[in-house]
Write an enzyme that holds these catalytic residues in place. Structure first.
Site, PDB file in Angstrom:
ATOM      1  N   ASP A  59       0.903  -1.080   0.005  1.00 60.69           N
ATOM      2  CA  ASP A  59      -0.093   0.087   0.202  1.00 60.69           C
ATOM      3  C   ASP A  59       0.865   1.334   0.056  1.00 60.69           C
ATOM      4  OD1 ASP A  59      -2.278   1.575   0.308  1.00 60.69           O
ATOM      5  OD2 ASP A  59      -2.967   0.924   1.994  1.00 60.69           O
ATOM      6  N   ASP A  60       0.820   1.892  -1.183  1.00 59.94           N
ATOM      7  CA  ASP A  60       1.644   3.551  -1.258  1.00 59.94           C
ATOM      8  C   ASP A  60       3.062   3.037  -1.119  1.00 59.94           C
ATOM      9  OD1 ASP A  60      -1.197   4.409  -0.971  1.00 59.94           O
ATOM     10  OD2 ASP A  60      -0.363   5.398   0.976  1.00 59.94           O
ATOM     11  N   CYS A  95      -5.626   4.842  -3.828  1.00 53.50           N
ATOM     12  CA  CYS A  95      -5.885   3.537  -3.424  1.00 53.50           C
ATOM     13  C   CYS A  95      -7.107   2.719  -4.068  1.00 53.50           C
ATOM     14  CB  CYS A  95      -5.792   3.344  -1.859  1.00 53.50           C
ATOM     15  SG  CYS A  95      -4.358   3.842  -0.874  1.00 53.50           S
ATOM     16  N   ASP A 330      -0.103  -0.488  -4.972  1.00 55.59           N
ATOM     17  CA  ASP A 330      -1.448   0.126  -5.565  1.00 55.59           C
ATOM     18  C   ASP A 330      -0.964   1.324  -6.133  1.00 55.59           C
ATOM     19  OD1 ASP A 330      -1.220   1.233  -3.095  1.00 55.59           O
ATOM     20  OD2 ASP A 330      -3.103   1.068  -2.605  1.00 55.59           O
ATOM     21  N   ASN A 331      -0.009   2.013  -5.596  1.00 48.83           N
ATOM     22  CA  ASN A 331       0.381   3.355  -6.169  1.00 48.83           C
ATOM     23  C   ASN A 331       1.618   3.815  -5.670  1.00 48.83           C
ATOM     24  OD1 ASN A 331      -2.323   4.138  -4.124  1.00 48.83           O
ATOM     25  ND2 ASN A 331      -0.339   5.115  -3.539  1.00 48.83           N
TER      26      ASN A 331
END
Length: 557
Positions: A59-60, A95, A330-331
């Site tokens: 995540d991130d 997200c 996700d990013n």
């Protein structure tokens, strides 16, 4: 004894012939409709055990700002034993839209989850009644896969207004979904539809470790008679950046990268949001940015441990060689670039470029691939590697022919061409050839969000959001921070073109070969012909669907 009349003998012969032809037709239908036959001649005709999948989603986690620094096991056990896709991008630097693209294989404008809110269709009832029913998990489950999910799903998952934790998305046999956004402690899980509350005990509640333990539990209860798909969606390296206690003192000497665009003033060549607030950031804010940088890396160390434990168990059970292991985020994330303290939501490389590594059957070891990919490619790739058909509604492409050992040449005389449809198996012929070239345009979309007021930063005008008093009240987003971009990569071009849906109709254009830190917006200097082509291509990609998206992606201006 009377002999059988010749016309009766002829009828008996015809009946036998019809029976034989009927049986042959039945066998043919069964063979060609098998979910493990891709109709393209690239798969061995004898039946083999379908592959397993382990999909780790962080995540991130950025790539550009050393986000892979802590991932020793990931690099050694996945990257060195498989391929690293060096030009991997996301459909959205946020997200929920990005995760929805991963699940469906669709661009944001097609699955409809435009931001992290319920009104923006993040895990909304509308999402549940539509796109959620046709995720890659639903397809795999329907075709005999045992499926497991643990961790963060979508930001609004589990909220009362969207069905609560009782809702289990279609396609998942084992479901351990985190309610809401990423946390490390004091969170709630949906355990197969039952609410389970976790506290703050590091020995039993640290979420990444809970995900690892449940994953190993799933594997320990598997006979491996059926293939499995496991998705491990960890909270790291998302806020609140809480490391596992044993790693709380790692990386103490490191600071956020002082890139060329770190803590510089964003002038008139940058879009409206970047021009707001304090520029450059004061020293006390930079100190906090450095601390965030270190803690983000620390949270990822536990993820790296999890990867080692899961792969070690698969190897112990002789399953690793038949398992695809995929690692991505996700990013991305920025930390101080253009005087923006922290967050994503921007169209720059820090925010839209992510790590992507995969190992598994037929994938060569230690190879770096430069072919540009988007996370809309994950769903079709999973299905293709599993031997399943790729639905026409997916906007992404399968990367099977890009990442696996090249079997096209070995089987070129066996490729089945349906001339009526102009398809080779699942792929349009023209698009299929282009997939193998270093040439692609990827669409990136973001829909801005704003609030009437921001607590602690009440003096900020309405319409802004994510304004943090601990970081000089710099705002992460605004209602008019809505844009679409073309990220283009080929042998001759390395370009980002963006257009904002705001009062200025603001545009930005960068040549990343000459300007890797995106300091100089050159949109005013581009020729009218190139500018027109970029705008037309962007407009067409903003409304493309399925194969049209695939065809347009092959155009690089």
């Amino acid at each position: 004894m009377c002999s059988t009349p010749h016309y009766l003998r002829d009828m008996e012969g015809q009946q036998k012939l019809y029976l034989f032809l009927g049986f042959a037709l039945f066998v043919s239908v069964i063979y060609w409709s098998s979910p493990y036959h891709t109709h393209d001649g690239l798969v061995p005709t004898k039946l083999v055990q379908p592959p397993n999948f382990v999909f780790i989603l962080t995540d991130d986690q950025d790539l550009v700002l050393r986000g892979m620094l802590p991932m020793t096991n990931v690099k050694n056990l996945i990257g060195k034993q498989g391929v690293t896709l060096a030009n991997s991008y996301v459909a959205s630097p946020l997200c929920c839209p990005s995760r929805s693209s991963i699940l469906t294989g669709q661009y944001v404008h097609n699955h409809g989850a435009i931001n992290n809110s319920v009104s923006g269709q993040c895990s909304s009832v509308r999402w549940q009644e539509g796109p959620e029913k046709k995720t890659f998990a639903a397809h795999l489950h329907h075709n005999g896969y045992r499926t497991f999910f643990a961790g963060k799903y979508l930001n609004q998952y589990g909220m009362d207004e969207v069905g609560g934790v009782q809702h289990i998305p279609p396609g998942w046999d084992w479901w351990l979904g985190l309610k809401g956004n990423s946390r490390y402690y004091n969170y709630s899980l949906s355990v197969n539809g039952t609410h389970k509350k976790h506290g703050s005990d590091p020995n039993k509640d640290y979420l990444t470790n809970v995900i690892r333990e449940r994953a190993l539990e799933f594997l320990s209860q598997s006979s491996f008679s059926k293939p499995f798909f496991m998705m491990l969606s960890v909270p790291a390296a998302h806020a609140p950046f809480t490391p596992e206690p044993k790693y709380s003192n790692n990386f103490t000497s490191l600071k956020a990268l002082r890139t060329e665009n770190f803590n510089i003033k964003a002038g008139k060549s940058k879009h409206w949001l970047l021009r707001q607030g304090v520029q450059p950031l004061p020293d006390d804010v930079i100190t906090k940015v450095d601390n965030v940088f270190r803690n983000r890396l620390r949270t990822l160390l536990t993820v790296d441990d999890m990867v080692y434990n899961v792969l070690q168990y698969l190897e112990l059970k002789n399953q690793l060689e038949n398992t695809y292991v995929v690692f991505t985020s996700d990013n991305g994330y920025h930390l101080g670039q253009f005087s923006q303290p922290l967050d994503k939501r921007e169209p720059y490389e820090t925010d839209i470029r992510v790590p992507f590594l995969i190992r598994g059957p037929s994938i060569p070891a230690g190879k770096v691939i430069k072919f540009p990919t988007s996370n809309i490619d994950l769903a079709p790739t999973f299905l293709d590697l599993a031997g399943l058909q790729i639905p026409k509604y997916m906007d992404g492409i399968s990367l099977k022919s890009i990442i696996a050992v090249d079997t096209v040449a070995a089987h070129k005389n066996e490729i089945i061409v349906d001339r009526k449809e102009n398809y080779i198996g699942k792929y349009n012929i023209s698009s299929y050839r282009k997939h193998r070239e270093l040439r692609r345009t990827i669409l990136v979309e973001h829909s801005g969000e704003g609030k009437l007021t921001n607590v602690g930063c009440e003096y900020i005008q309405s319409g802004m959001s994510g304004c943090n008093p601990d970081f000089a009240c710099k705002c992460e987003d605004s209602w008019n921070n809505t844009y679409s971009c073309l990220r283009q990569i080929s042998d001759g071009e390395n370009r980002l073109y963006c257009k904002w849906d705001d009062d200025e109709a603001f545009e930005e254009l960068y040549d990343l070969d000459k300007d890797p830190w995106q300091l100089n917006n050159t949109v005013r200097f581009v020729t009218k012909n190139i500018h027109k082509k970029l705008k037309n291509l962007l407009r067409n990609m903003q409304r493309c669907r399925g194969s049209r998206c695939i065809d347009l992606a092959s155009f690089v201006v």
